[in-house]
Design a protein around this motif. Structure first.
Motif, PDB file in Angstrom:
ATOM      1  N   PRO A 250      13.795  36.967  24.396  1.00 35.68           N
ATOM      2  CA  PRO A 250      14.172  38.040  25.313  1.00 35.68           C
ATOM      3  C   PRO A 250      14.347  39.366  24.581  1.00 35.68           C
ATOM      4  O   PRO A 250      14.886  39.396  23.472  1.00 35.68           O
ATOM      5  CB  PRO A 250      15.493  37.576  25.915  1.00 35.68           C
ATOM      6  N   PRO A 251      13.919  40.457  25.189  1.00 41.13           N
ATOM      7  CA  PRO A 251      14.073  41.775  24.556  1.00 41.13           C
ATOM      8  C   PRO A 251      15.544  42.154  24.401  1.00 41.13           C
ATOM      9  O   PRO A 251      16.403  41.726  25.181  1.00 41.13           O
ATOM     10  CB  PRO A 251      13.375  42.723  25.526  1.00 41.13           C
ATOM     11  N   ALA A 252      15.817  42.961  23.398  1.00 41.37           N
ATOM     12  CA  ALA A 252      17.194  43.370  23.102  1.00 41.37           C
ATOM     13  C   ALA A 252      17.803  44.141  24.270  1.00 41.37           C
ATOM     14  O   ALA A 252      18.981  43.960  24.592  1.00 41.37           O
ATOM     15  CB  ALA A 252      17.217  44.219  21.835  1.00 41.37           C
ATOM     16  N   ALA A 253      17.009  44.980  24.927  1.00 44.39           N
ATOM     17  CA  ALA A 253      17.527  45.761  26.054  1.00 44.39           C
ATOM     18  C   ALA A 253      17.952  44.844  27.197  1.00 44.39           C
ATOM     19  O   ALA A 253      18.962  45.088  27.860  1.00 44.39           O
ATOM     20  CB  ALA A 253      16.486  46.759  26.533  1.00 44.39           C
ATOM     21  N   MET A 254      17.211  43.769  27.411  1.00 44.52           N
ATOM     22  CA  MET A 254      17.563  42.815  28.460  1.00 44.52           C
ATOM     23  C   MET A 254      18.870  42.106  28.115  1.00 44.52           C
ATOM     24  O   MET A 254      19.751  41.941  28.961  1.00 44.52           O
ATOM     25  CB  MET A 254      16.450  41.783  28.642  1.00 44.52           C
ATOM     26  N   MET A 255      19.030  41.696  26.859  1.00 46.63           N
ATOM     27  CA  MET A 255      20.253  41.014  26.444  1.00 46.63           C
ATOM     28  C   MET A 255      21.456  41.948  26.521  1.00 46.63           C
ATOM     29  O   MET A 255      22.550  41.529  26.896  1.00 46.63           O
ATOM     30  CB  MET A 255      20.094  40.458  25.027  1.00 46.63           C
ATOM     31  N   THR A 256      21.247  43.220  26.190  1.00 45.56           N
ATOM     32  CA  THR A 256      22.335  44.193  26.296  1.00 45.56           C
ATOM     33  C   THR A 256      22.757  44.365  27.748  1.00 45.56           C
ATOM     34  O   THR A 256      23.952  44.419  28.058  1.00 45.56           O
ATOM     35  CB  THR A 256      21.907  45.545  25.707  1.00 45.56           C
ATOM     36  N   SER A 257      21.794  44.434  28.649  1.00 45.06           N
ATOM     37  CA  SER A 257      22.091  44.571  30.062  1.00 45.06           C
ATOM     38  C   SER A 257      22.846  43.348  30.586  1.00 45.06           C
ATOM     39  O   SER A 257      23.834  43.482  31.325  1.00 45.06           O
ATOM     40  CB  SER A 257      20.791  44.758  30.846  1.00 45.06           C
ATOM     41  N   ILE A 258      22.413  42.170  30.193  1.00 47.23           N
ATOM     42  CA  ILE A 258      23.086  40.945  30.622  1.00 47.23           C
ATOM     43  C   ILE A 258      24.501  40.899  30.071  1.00 47.23           C
ATOM     44  O   ILE A 258      25.451  40.579  30.792  1.00 47.23           O
ATOM     45  CB  ILE A 258      22.268  39.709  30.185  1.00 47.23           C
ATOM     46  N   MET A 259      24.665  41.242  28.797  1.00 44.21           N
ATOM     47  CA  MET A 259      26.002  41.204  28.199  1.00 44.21           C
ATOM     48  C   MET A 259      26.907  42.276  28.788  1.00 44.21           C
ATOM     49  O   MET A 259      28.123  42.086  28.871  1.00 44.21           O
ATOM     50  CB  MET A 259      25.925  41.354  26.679  1.00 44.21           C
ATOM     51  N   HIS A 260      26.343  43.391  29.223  1.00 46.17           N
ATOM     52  CA  HIS A 260      27.139  44.430  29.873  1.00 46.17           C
ATOM     53  C   HIS A 260      27.757  43.874  31.153  1.00 46.17           C
ATOM     54  O   HIS A 260      28.939  44.080  31.430  1.00 46.17           O
ATOM     55  CB  HIS A 260      26.261  45.645  30.178  1.00 46.17           C
ATOM     56  N   ARG A 261      26.968  43.141  31.911  1.00 47.53           N
ATOM     57  CA  ARG A 261      27.458  42.552  33.155  1.00 47.53           C
ATOM     58  C   ARG A 261      28.450  41.417  32.895  1.00 47.53           C
ATOM     59  O   ARG A 261      29.479  41.307  33.560  1.00 47.53           O
ATOM     60  CB  ARG A 261      26.288  42.049  33.990  1.00 47.53           C
ATOM     61  N   ILE A 262      28.150  40.571  31.915  1.00 47.52           N
ATOM     62  CA  ILE A 262      29.039  39.453  31.585  1.00 47.52           C
ATOM     63  C   ILE A 262      30.378  39.974  31.071  1.00 47.52           C
ATOM     64  O   ILE A 262      31.439  39.452  31.440  1.00 47.52           O
ATOM     65  CB  ILE A 262      28.371  38.506  30.566  1.00 47.52           C
ATOM     66  N   SER A 263      30.334  41.001  30.233  1.00 47.20           N
ATOM     67  CA  SER A 263      31.589  41.547  29.697  1.00 47.20           C
ATOM     68  C   SER A 263      32.426  42.168  30.809  1.00 47.20           C
ATOM     69  O   SER A 263      33.655  42.041  30.811  1.00 47.20           O
ATOM     70  CB  SER A 263      31.309  42.558  28.582  1.00 47.20           C
ATOM     71  N   ALA A 264      31.786  42.811  31.777  1.00 46.19           N
ATOM     72  CA  ALA A 264      32.529  43.376  32.904  1.00 46.19           C
ATOM     73  C   ALA A 264      33.186  42.271  33.724  1.00 46.19           C
ATOM     74  O   ALA A 264      34.350  42.390  34.122  1.00 46.19           O
ATOM     75  CB  ALA A 264      31.605  44.215  33.788  1.00 46.19           C
ATOM     76  N   CYS A 265      32.461  41.197  33.955  1.00 53.52           N
ATOM     77  CA  CYS A 265      33.029  40.067  34.711  1.00 53.52           C
ATOM     78  C   CYS A 265      34.178  39.426  33.944  1.00 53.52           C
ATOM     79  O   CYS A 265      35.207  39.084  34.532  1.00 53.52           O
ATOM     80  CB  CYS A 265      31.948  39.036  35.010  1.00 53.52           C
ATOM     81  N   ALA A 266      34.021  39.248  32.641  1.00 54.85           N
ATOM     82  CA  ALA A 266      35.085  38.637  31.839  1.00 54.85           C
ATOM     83  C   ALA A 266      36.340  39.496  31.858  1.00 54.85           C
ATOM     84  O   ALA A 266      37.457  38.978  32.000  1.00 54.85           O
ATOM     85  CB  ALA A 266      34.610  38.425  30.403  1.00 54.85           C
ATOM     86  N   MET A 267      36.164  40.800  31.720  1.00 56.01           N
ATOM     87  CA  MET A 267      37.338  41.683  31.745  1.00 56.01           C
ATOM     88  C   MET A 267      37.980  41.704  33.137  1.00 56.01           C
ATOM     89  O   MET A 267      39.195  41.814  33.253  1.00 56.01           O
ATOM     90  CB  MET A 267      36.953  43.098  31.303  1.00 56.01           C
ATOM     91  N   SER A 268      37.173  41.564  34.179  1.00 55.16           N
ATOM     92  CA  SER A 268      37.709  41.582  35.538  1.00 55.16           C
ATOM     93  C   SER A 268      38.421  40.289  35.893  1.00 55.16           C
ATOM     94  O   SER A 268      39.522  40.306  36.434  1.00 55.16           O
ATOM     95  CB  SER A 268      36.585  41.826  36.545  1.00 55.16           C
ATOM     96  N   PHE A 269      37.776  39.154  35.609  1.00 56.29           N
ATOM     97  CA  PHE A 269      38.290  37.872  36.071  1.00 56.29           C
ATOM     98  C   PHE A 269      39.231  37.182  35.085  1.00 56.29           C
ATOM     99  O   PHE A 269      39.957  36.271  35.476  1.00 56.29           O
ATOM    100  CB  PHE A 269      37.135  36.940  36.430  1.00 56.29           C
ATOM    101  N   ILE A 270      39.201  37.585  33.822  1.00 58.21           N
ATOM    102  CA  ILE A 270      40.106  37.001  32.828  1.00 58.21           C
ATOM    103  C   ILE A 270      41.071  38.057  32.303  1.00 58.21           C
ATOM    104  O   ILE A 270      42.277  37.840  32.230  1.00 58.21           O
ATOM    105  CB  ILE A 270      39.317  36.353  31.668  1.00 58.21           C
TER     106      ILE A 270
END
Length: 129
Positions: A18-38
């Motif tokens: 997977p391209p780095a930009a795609m992984m950054t985008s996915i991690m941006h969303r995952i980190s937002a969810c983690a900060m919101s829900f945990i």
């Protein structure tokens, strides 16, 4: 009966990178969810324990200083720094810079490096006190 055409196969999961930009985008969303829900419930728990009194605050600090609490807080701090670095990258791209392929790839990889360095530095400062 007509012969079936041989269609090209999709890239197999074992060879696809997977391209780095795609992984950054996915991690941006995952980190937002983690900060919101945990992270948000942990923050509310901390504030509630402060308001409730010393006994409740000791219960919170007991959990926060356990291996599980430390693991969660370490992960949340990495999520915060990853989200921050990715947000700054997006801000730079919003002003029209960093769209060249090499620059975009380096910027995406830089978010991971910056978040790792900031997380380690943050926890180093915390443990020095």
């Amino acid at each position: 009966m007509p012969e079936k055409k041989q269609r090209p196969l999709s890239p197999h999961a074992s060879i696809y990178r997977p391209p780095a930009a795609m992984m950054t985008s996915i991690m941006h969303r995952i980190s937002a969810c983690a900060m919101s829900f945990i992270g948000a419930p942990m923050l509310v728990w901390w504030l509630w324990s402060l308001a409730e009194g010393p006994r409740t605050y000791e219960q919170f600090t007991g959990f926060a200083s356990s291996w599980l609490g430390t693991f969660i807080l370490f992960g949340l701090s990495w999520c915060f720094f990853q989200h921050l670095a990715s947000g700054i990258r997006h801000l730079i791209m919003d002003i029209g810079a960093g769209f060249e392929l090499k620059t975009a790839q380096r910027g995406a990889l830089a978010t991971f490096a910056i978040s790792a360095v900031l997380t380690v530095a943050f926890w180093t400062v915390l443990t020095l006190k």
